[in-house]
Motif scaffolding. Structure first.
Motif, PDB file in Angstrom:
ATOM      1  N   ASP A  47       1.062  -0.934  -0.194  1.00 12.12           N
ATOM      2  CA  ASP A  47       0.048  -0.215   0.305  1.00 12.12           C
ATOM      3  C   ASP A  47       0.931   1.252   0.218  1.00 12.12           C
ATOM      4  O   ASP A  47       0.777   2.219  -0.512  1.00 12.12           O
ATOM      5  N   ASN A  48       2.057   0.704   0.168  1.00 15.22           N
ATOM      6  CA  ASN A  48       2.688   2.489   0.270  1.00 15.22           C
ATOM      7  C   ASN A  48       4.030   2.801  -0.725  1.00 15.22           C
ATOM      8  O   ASN A  48       5.049   3.625   0.433  1.00 15.22           O
ATOM      9  N   TRP A  49       4.414   1.687  -1.027  1.00 13.09           N
ATOM     10  CA  TRP A  49       5.134   1.361  -2.354  1.00 13.09           C
ATOM     11  C   TRP A  49       5.441   2.620  -3.014  1.00 13.09           C
ATOM     12  O   TRP A  49       6.351   3.269  -3.439  1.00 13.09           O
ATOM     13  N   GLY A  50       3.962   3.179  -3.379  1.00 15.32           N
ATOM     14  CA  GLY A  50       3.663   3.973  -4.935  1.00 15.32           C
ATOM     15  C   GLY A  50       4.891   5.928  -4.514  1.00 15.32           C
ATOM     16  O   GLY A  50       5.294   5.756  -4.800  1.00 15.32           O
ATOM     17  N   GLY A  51       3.678   5.657  -3.283  1.00 14.81           N
ATOM     18  CA  GLY A  51       3.205   6.992  -3.110  1.00 14.81           C
ATOM     19  C   GLY A  51       4.385   7.084  -1.620  1.00 14.81           C
ATOM     20  O   GLY A  51       5.392   8.345  -1.824  1.00 14.81           O
ATOM     21  N   ARG A  52       5.040   6.335  -1.045  1.00 10.69           N
ATOM     22  CA  ARG A  52       6.255   7.065   0.223  1.00 10.69           C
ATOM     23  C   ARG A  52       7.635   5.755  -0.338  1.00 10.69           C
ATOM     24  O   ARG A  52       8.402   6.396   0.291  1.00 10.69           O
ATOM     25  N   LEU A  53       7.505   4.180   0.057  1.00  7.90           N
ATOM     26  CA  LEU A  53       8.804   4.055   0.135  1.00  7.90           C
ATOM     27  C   LEU A  53       9.531   4.033  -0.931  1.00  7.90           C
ATOM     28  O   LEU A  53      10.553   3.774  -0.860  1.00  7.90           O
ATOM     29  N   ALA A  54       8.763   3.630  -2.319  1.00  9.98           N
ATOM     30  CA  ALA A  54       9.753   4.292  -3.398  1.00  9.98           C
ATOM     31  C   ALA A  54      10.962   4.973  -4.258  1.00  9.98           C
ATOM     32  O   ALA A  54      11.962   4.941  -4.446  1.00  9.98           O
ATOM     33  N   PRO A  55      10.229   6.272  -3.252  1.00 10.19           N
ATOM     34  CA  PRO A  55      10.788   7.409  -3.600  1.00 10.19           C
ATOM     35  C   PRO A  55      12.068   7.763  -2.714  1.00 10.19           C
ATOM     36  O   PRO A  55      13.208   8.259  -2.687  1.00 10.19           O
ATOM     37  N   ALA A  56      11.271   6.771  -1.071  1.00  8.32           N
ATOM     38  CA  ALA A  56      12.300   7.158  -0.067  1.00  8.32           C
ATOM     39  C   ALA A  56      13.552   5.916  -0.433  1.00  8.32           C
ATOM     40  O   ALA A  56      15.064   6.415  -0.324  1.00  8.32           O
ATOM     41  N   THR A  57      13.050   4.835  -0.751  1.00  5.11           N
ATOM     42  CA  THR A  57      14.165   3.815  -1.354  1.00  5.11           C
ATOM     43  C   THR A  57      15.451   4.408  -1.602  1.00  5.11           C
ATOM     44  O   THR A  57      16.206   3.862  -1.837  1.00  5.11           O
ATOM     45  N   TRP A  58      15.368   4.847  -3.623  1.00  7.03           N
ATOM     46  CA  TRP A  58      15.965   4.971  -4.235  1.00  7.03           C
ATOM     47  C   TRP A  58      16.502   6.175  -3.639  1.00  7.03           C
ATOM     48  O   TRP A  58      17.685   6.010  -4.357  1.00  7.03           O
ATOM     49  N   LEU A  59      16.195   6.995  -3.138  1.00 10.78           N
ATOM     50  CA  LEU A  59      17.071   8.468  -2.033  1.00 10.78           C
ATOM     51  C   LEU A  59      18.043   7.508  -1.608  1.00 10.78           C
ATOM     52  O   LEU A  59      19.153   7.901  -1.300  1.00 10.78           O
ATOM     53  N   THR A  60      17.607   6.802  -0.411  1.00 10.33           N
ATOM     54  CA  THR A  60      18.311   6.058   0.613  1.00 10.33           C
ATOM     55  C   THR A  60      19.500   5.236  -0.708  1.00 10.33           C
ATOM     56  O   THR A  60      20.937   5.368  -0.261  1.00 10.33           O
ATOM     57  N   LEU A  61      18.804   4.284  -1.245  1.00 12.18           N
ATOM     58  CA  LEU A  61      20.317   3.988  -2.303  1.00 12.18           C
ATOM     59  C   LEU A  61      20.953   4.946  -2.959  1.00 12.18           C
ATOM     60  O   LEU A  61      22.013   4.528  -3.195  1.00 12.18           O
ATOM     61  N   THR A  62      21.250   5.846  -3.265  1.00 16.80           N
ATOM     62  CA  THR A  62      21.493   6.491  -4.206  1.00 16.80           C
ATOM     63  C   THR A  62      22.458   7.581  -3.105  1.00 16.80           C
ATOM     64  O   THR A  62      23.812   7.383  -3.832  1.00 16.80           O
TER      65      THR A  62
END
Length: 253
Positions: A47-62
């Motif tokens: 439920d949270n992947w598209g709105g919150r988790l995906a952008p946060a994951t990309w930033l932390t991975l970067t």
């Protein structure tokens, strides 16, 4: 058959952990805010992947990748300089140990005050964590070359340059990759710790928001994302080692 022996034991372990987790979260044995069920964690992740988790994951991975690249680049520079000039190696050794004597939770706030709430302090924290194991393992590998091989190269009139690049550095690469495997396993955690000290996005920021609200299922979902990130980075480093130094023990396994 060898693949089955490698895959089956961890697979059985994961299944057993899931079964125990399911047993502990059914029949009212534990409260949801203490230990959520696997289904609720999967729902929170979905439920949270598209709105919150995906952008946060990309930033932390970067931040993790940039910090790892910076730490490895500095470690390579230090190892090469110390390999060419042993006196520098003796001078760098205390500084390498001192670089790890200051905890990340202390360095993070200082860098945030100095550099602001952007990605720069997070990248530097990850770089500090990655620098030490890579540099120390490389230096150990360079110094630990078999003296017989060194004498053989010298008997063939090898120059100092060729002795280093054709013998010492290739022989040290497996040790350097061993340090890198350790570094990338903890690098995402270092990025999250750095985000704790001051950030406006990222997995660490989401954890700071979820923990006080007792959103335990979402916290577990974040932990799963971090675990997957560390596992993917470890797999990438292992694959890179097999390509760069196929003579190492890891490549042969």
């Amino acid at each position: 058959m060898s693949v089955i022996r490698k895959v089956l034991p961890p697979l059985v372990t994961v299944v057993l952990v899931l079964l125990v987790w399911l047993w502990a979260t059914t029949g009212g044995r534990t409260e949801d805010y203490v230990l959520p069920s696997p289904a609720s964690v999967v729902s929170a992740l979905r439920d949270n992947w598209g709105g919150r988790l995906a952008p946060a994951t990309w930033l932390t991975l970067t931040e993790t990748l940039a910090g790892t690249a910076l730490g490895v680049a500095v470690a390579l520079g230090v190892a090469v300089a110390a390999g060419y000039i042993p006196l520098l190696g003796n001078a760098f050794a205390p500084l390498l140990v001192a670089s790890q004597s200051i905890p990340v939770v202390v360095v993070g706030p200082i860098l945030t005050i100095a550099l602001g709430y952007g990605t720069a302090p997070k990248v530097l924290v990850v770089a500090l964590l990655c620098f030490f194991p890579v540099a120390m393992n490389l230096l150990s590998g360079i110094r630990g070359v078999d003296p017989t091989l060194v004498d053989t190269m010298r008997s063939l009139h090898a120059t100092r340059h060729s002795l280093f690049w054709r013998l010492r550095f290739p022989a040290a690469l497996p040790a350097g990759f061993a340090g890198l495997r350790i570094a990338v396993t903890y690098a995402p955690v270092a990025a999250v710790f750095a985000e704790y000290t001051g950030s406006t996005d990222g997995l660490g920021y989401l954890l700071l928001q979820a923990i006080p609200r007792l959103q335990t299922d979402f916290v577990f979902a974040l932990v799963i994302v971090l675990t997957a990130m560390s596992a993917a980075l470890l797999l990438a480093v292992t694959t890179l080692e097999r390509l760069c130094c196929p003579w190492s023990g890891t490549a042969r396994r």
